[in-house]
Write a protein that holds these residues in place. Structure first.
Motif: not given
Length: 203
Positions: A2-8, A191-202
């Motif tokens: 996923t694209e990161p979310t931007r904090i202005p 910018d920040y991005r969250i990678v879910s635990s399911e995606n981490v494990e895969s």
């Protein structure tokens, strides 16, 4: 991915980070600090603690492999990757008072403290509950003889990031820092991005 979310620039946000998920904090343009706070999502009386973290890490220079602890001595976040290797956990979030003290010739800004307070208020976190933040990319050398602190421009380059793994369900506060000295005199987004635990494990 996923694209990161931007904090202005000069703003902040708050969001939930589930246990096991990764949080990537990215400096998209370089030389920009991000203040990070963490609270136990089930009990916001438990918060990230610089003192506990320094106790257990036995260093003020935190990087890959270090844990960030709570005021109850429990791991909250693990640093699992770090492009920069220089961050700060000594200084508190900049505030209107900071601006009056250090920048008397500049317009007063509510700073990271004000931005974090506003973003965290819907989660029941008040101003008096805000501790020292983990200041991603902030460059604060300490003189070995006198203990004097200096705030220098970050050494982070465009695209550099630090990655944390959540050890419990967390409420995260995150900013694009507002202080002049912390960011080399200019203000840029984070910018920040969250990678879910399911995606981490895969992976």
């Amino acid at each position: 991915m996923t694209e990161p979310t931007r904090i202005p620039e000069r703003s902040g946000t708050a969001f939930l980070l589930p246990a096991g998920a990764l949080l990537e904090v990215i400096d998209p343009k370089g030389v920009q600090v991000a203040d990070l706070l963490a609270f136990n999502a089930d009990d916001v009386g438990e918060a990230i603690s610089s003192g506990r973290t320094f106790d257990y890490a036995e260093t003020i220079y935190l990087t890959t492999g270090h844990l960030l602890y709570s005021n109850r001595s429990r791991p909250m976040l693990e640093i699992v990757a770090d492009d920069v290797g220089r961050h700060d956990f000594l200084l508190t979030p900049c505030s209107a008072d900071t601006f009056r003290h250090f920048y008397p010739d500049q317009p007063v800004h509510r700073g990271c403290f004000g931005n974090l307070a506003a973003a965290l208020a819907p989660h029941g976190i008040t101003e008096d509950m805000i501790p020292s933040a983990f200041n991603c990319f902030m460059n604060v050398p300490v003189d070995g003889e006198t203990g004097k602190l200096r705030v220098l421009p970050p050494i982070s380059k465009a695209g550099d990031k630090i990655v944390f793994r959540a050890a419990m369900d967390l409420i995260i506060g995150l900013t694009a820092c507002s202080a002049f000295d912390s960011n080399g005199g200019s203000f840029k987004p984070i910018d920040y991005r969250i990678v879910s635990s399911e995606n981490v494990e895969s992976n």
